[in-house]
Motif scaffolding. Structure first.
Motif, PDB file in Angstrom:
ATOM      1  N   ARG A 284       0.937  -1.289   0.063  1.00 43.62           N
ATOM      2  CA  ARG A 284       0.026   0.155  -0.015  1.00 43.62           C
ATOM      3  C   ARG A 284       0.752   1.356   0.074  1.00 43.62           C
ATOM      4  NH1 ARG A 284      -3.187  -0.587   5.740  1.00 43.62           N
ATOM      5  NH2 ARG A 284      -4.352   1.259   4.753  1.00 43.62           N
ATOM      6  N   CYS A 285       0.237   2.318  -0.481  1.00 45.36           N
ATOM      7  CA  CYS A 285       1.330   3.515  -0.372  1.00 45.36           C
ATOM      8  C   CYS A 285       0.333   4.829  -0.136  1.00 45.36           C
ATOM      9  CB  CYS A 285       1.816   3.887  -1.954  1.00 45.36           C
ATOM     10  SG  CYS A 285       2.882   4.865  -2.091  1.00 45.36           S
ATOM     11  N   PHE A 286       0.828   5.648   0.408  1.00 47.32           N
ATOM     12  CA  PHE A 286       0.348   7.015   0.972  1.00 47.32           C
ATOM     13  C   PHE A 286       0.893   8.240   0.140  1.00 47.32           C
ATOM     14  CE2 PHE A 286      -0.865   3.914   4.284  1.00 47.32           C
ATOM     15  CZ  PHE A 286      -1.752   4.372   4.876  1.00 47.32           C
ATOM     16  N   TYR A 287      -0.012   9.033  -0.127  1.00 47.01           N
ATOM     17  CA  TYR A 287       0.613  10.230  -0.669  1.00 47.01           C
ATOM     18  C   TYR A 287       0.260  11.663  -0.364  1.00 47.01           C
ATOM     19  CZ  TYR A 287      -4.201  10.800  -2.762  1.00 47.01           C
ATOM     20  OH  TYR A 287      -5.419  11.129  -2.793  1.00 47.01           O
ATOM     21  N   THR A 288       1.080  12.565  -0.160  1.00 44.01           N
ATOM     22  CA  THR A 288       0.864  13.859   0.211  1.00 44.01           C
ATOM     23  C   THR A 288       1.921  14.824  -0.533  1.00 44.01           C
ATOM     24  OG1 THR A 288       1.006  15.358   2.105  1.00 44.01           O
ATOM     25  CG2 THR A 288       2.756  13.732   1.996  1.00 44.01           C
ATOM     26  N   GLY A 289       1.896  16.015  -0.363  1.00 42.25           N
ATOM     27  CA  GLY A 289       2.683  17.064  -1.229  1.00 42.25           C
ATOM     28  C   GLY A 289       1.813  18.014  -1.962  1.00 42.25           C
ATOM     29  N   GLY A 290       2.093  19.318  -2.021  1.00 39.73           N
ATOM     30  CA  GLY A 290       1.241  20.313  -2.918  1.00 39.73           C
ATOM     31  C   GLY A 290       1.008  19.647  -4.472  1.00 39.73           C
ATOM     32  N   SER A 291       2.034  19.031  -4.736  1.00 36.08           N
ATOM     33  CA  SER A 291       2.001  18.593  -6.305  1.00 36.08           C
ATOM     34  C   SER A 291       1.191  17.435  -6.509  1.00 36.08           C
ATOM     35  CB  SER A 291       3.174  18.443  -6.991  1.00 36.08           C
ATOM     36  OG  SER A 291       3.967  19.514  -6.960  1.00 36.08           O
ATOM     37  N   SER A 292       0.694  16.681  -5.385  1.00 39.01           N
ATOM     38  CA  SER A 292      -0.058  15.445  -5.684  1.00 39.01           C
ATOM     39  C   SER A 292      -1.387  15.705  -6.050  1.00 39.01           C
ATOM     40  CB  SER A 292      -0.448  14.753  -4.075  1.00 39.01           C
ATOM     41  OG  SER A 292      -1.004  15.584  -3.469  1.00 39.01           O
ATOM     42  N   ALA A 293      -1.901  17.100  -6.017  1.00 39.42           N
ATOM     43  CA  ALA A 293      -3.235  17.400  -6.438  1.00 39.42           C
ATOM     44  C   ALA A 293      -3.275  17.620  -7.914  1.00 39.42           C
ATOM     45  CB  ALA A 293      -3.396  18.810  -5.510  1.00 39.42           C
ATOM     46  N   THR A 294      -2.114  17.494  -8.609  1.00 41.07           N
ATOM     47  CA  THR A 294      -2.122  17.472  -9.990  1.00 41.07           C
ATOM     48  C   THR A 294      -3.045  16.763 -10.631  1.00 41.07           C
ATOM     49  OG1 THR A 294       0.166  18.220  -9.852  1.00 41.07           O
ATOM     50  CG2 THR A 294      -0.670  17.425 -12.102  1.00 41.07           C
ATOM     51  N   THR A 295      -3.894  17.153 -11.564  1.00 42.25           N
ATOM     52  CA  THR A 295      -5.022  16.413 -12.184  1.00 42.25           C
ATOM     53  C   THR A 295      -4.499  14.881 -12.903  1.00 42.25           C
ATOM     54  OG1 THR A 295      -6.149  18.420 -12.666  1.00 42.25           O
ATOM     55  CG2 THR A 295      -7.130  16.515 -13.670  1.00 42.25           C
ATOM     56  N   GLY A 296      -4.810  13.909 -12.481  1.00 38.87           N
ATOM     57  CA  GLY A 296      -4.731  12.698 -13.129  1.00 38.87           C
ATOM     58  C   GLY A 296      -3.483  12.082 -12.686  1.00 38.87           C
ATOM     59  N   LEU A 297      -2.476  12.709 -11.582  1.00 35.41           N
ATOM     60  CA  LEU A 297      -1.286  12.055 -11.230  1.00 35.41           C
ATOM     61  C   LEU A 297      -1.537  10.830 -10.375  1.00 35.41           C
ATOM     62  CD1 LEU A 297       1.691  12.082 -11.039  1.00 35.41           C
ATOM     63  CD2 LEU A 297       1.498  13.746  -9.009  1.00 35.41           C
ATOM     64  N   ILE A 298      -2.174  10.960  -9.354  1.00 36.64           N
ATOM     65  CA  ILE A 298      -2.256   9.855  -8.364  1.00 36.64           C
ATOM     66  C   ILE A 298      -2.874   8.653  -9.117  1.00 36.64           C
ATOM     67  CG2 ILE A 298      -3.167   9.037  -6.255  1.00 36.64           C
ATOM     68  CD1 ILE A 298      -0.910  10.876  -5.977  1.00 36.64           C
ATOM     69  N   GLU A 299      -3.919   8.901  -9.877  1.00 35.61           N
ATOM     70  CA  GLU A 299      -4.935   7.905 -10.719  1.00 35.61           C
ATOM     71  C   GLU A 299      -3.851   7.242 -11.561  1.00 35.61           C
ATOM     72  OE1 GLU A 299      -7.879  10.882  -9.320  1.00 35.61           O
ATOM     73  OE2 GLU A 299      -5.739  11.005 -10.121  1.00 35.61           O
ATOM     74  N   ASN A 300      -3.002   7.986 -12.254  1.00 36.99           N
ATOM     75  CA  ASN A 300      -2.034   7.465 -13.177  1.00 36.99           C
ATOM     76  C   ASN A 300      -0.899   6.502 -12.504  1.00 36.99           C
ATOM     77  OD1 ASN A 300      -1.373   7.462 -16.227  1.00 36.99           O
ATOM     78  ND2 ASN A 300       0.431   7.975 -15.498  1.00 36.99           N
TER      79      ASN A 300
END
Length: 352
Positions: A284-300
């Motif tokens: 499993r992986c957790f994410y944070t950081g201002g740039s994590s809000a970039t459209t489509g990044l986490i999903e990709n």
């Protein structure tokens, strides 16, 4: 990591912003008492190195004055290419002897002049065999150590804890989520110029790497592709991410292609993790950081790696003084508060 003290302020010096956190820590947990952030002076910090100590010090001094703290000690975290964290295996020996052996081991693994680095190590809970010990070796170039301590001392404060930003991220995670007995947990902090990547297994940080991609990667691609200024490119990126204004369709296309590039860098780091930790893979992986809000990044990233991603909330268990912080404000700062918070809960006697 190198110096320790109680009652500290957590100071996170990033490429685009500086964050400071004051927490009260007790056996019952930690409580956020003050938090401040300000833009990093232009071109003052790059790749983790501080080129303009004076201007960064002035910015930090402004934050210290803003939160009106009485504390005199600061905990800050280094990051970038001048910091190396590497898991190594050495013959089993009395732990008192490891300190003498570690410099010899470092010469084999660290691509820096051994005479110009500060060294530390952490003994891991797991070992490859009964005859060996697994260590996390931490090395930082002395010039980088000087830069961070000089910034702190320029404010009249004392640098009592000099840590690694990735470890601070892990400390904040453990304070909020505890230890996962079986899972191999990754944390990705998508920042402005780099992405901190930390892996925790059996309660230990077993992998820590700064991936050279972040929010500036998107700005740079828009800047080059559209032949516009960096400031205009940043404005278009922010408009596209916030969806608060119309932007050319090409901007969305550039963001999408840059997502692919960032994803590839993350995947390369996952391969490196597996190669250097006897085949460990994230569960499993957790994410944070201002740039994590970039459209489509986490999903990709999740789709390509096949790993489930969850948002990292630095205030899941760490409380905040309700007289000073509203829930809305905590939600606003949660994306970029994890490292400063992790640094702010450091105190003497802890293991990392």
């Amino acid at each position: 990591m190198f110096f320790k003290s109680k009652k500290v302020l957590g100071l996170d010096i990033g490429t685009s912003s500086i964050k400071i956190a004051e927490l009260d820590v007790s056996r019952r947990g930690a409580t956020l008492q003050s938090f401040g952030f300000a833009p990093t002076p232009p071109n003052a910090v790059a790749a983790g190195e501080i080129s303009d100590i004076t201007s960064v010090g002035i910015a930090v001094q402004g934050l210290i004055s803003e939160i009106q703290t009485k504390r005199k000690n600061i905990s800050t975290g280094m990051w970038g290419t001048a910091v190396i964290v590497k898991k190594i295996t050495i013959p089993k020996m009395d732990r008192k002897l490891i300190q003498d052996q570690i410099r010899f081991e470092a010469e084999q693994y660290i691509p820096f002049d051994i005479n110009n680095i500060s060294l530390a190590h952490h003994v891991l809970n797991t070992s490859a065999t009964d005859d060996t010990i697994d260590l996390l070796l931490i090395a930082a170039q002395n010039e980088l150590v000087f830069q961070y301590t000089a910034v702190v001392e320029s404010t009249g404060m004392k640098c009592s804890v000099l840590d690694v930003s990735g470890f601070a991220l892990a400390n904040c995670f453990e304070a909020n989520y505890g230890r996962f007995a079986r899972d191999v947990v990754g944390i990705l902090n998508f920042g402005a110029s780099i992405t901190n990547f930390v892996v925790i297994y059996n309660g230990d940080v077993v992998f820590c790497r700064d991936i050279p991609v972040g929010g500036q990667s998107y700005t740079n691609e828009i800047h080059k592709s559209l032949s516009i200024s960096a400031q205009e490119a940043e404005a278009l990126k922010l408009s596209a991410v916030s969806r608060r204004g119309e932007v050319p369709a090409e901007v969305h296309s550039i963001i999408s292609s840059t997502n692919e590039m960032v994803t590839e860098e993350v995947r390369n780091s996952l391969d490196f993790l597996s190669a250097t930790t006897n085949g460990l893979t994230l569960t499993r992986c957790f994410y944070t950081g201002g740039s994590s809000a970039t459209t489509g990044l986490i999903e990709n990233v999740s789709r390509v790696t096949g790993i489930p991603f969850e948002p990292f909330n630095p205030f899941a268990k760490i409380k905040a003084n309700p007289k000073k912080f509203s829930r809305d404000y905590l939600n606003q700062i949660s994306h970029f508060a994890a490292i400063a918070t992790g640094l702010g809960i450091r105190e003497s006697g802890d293991s990392q």
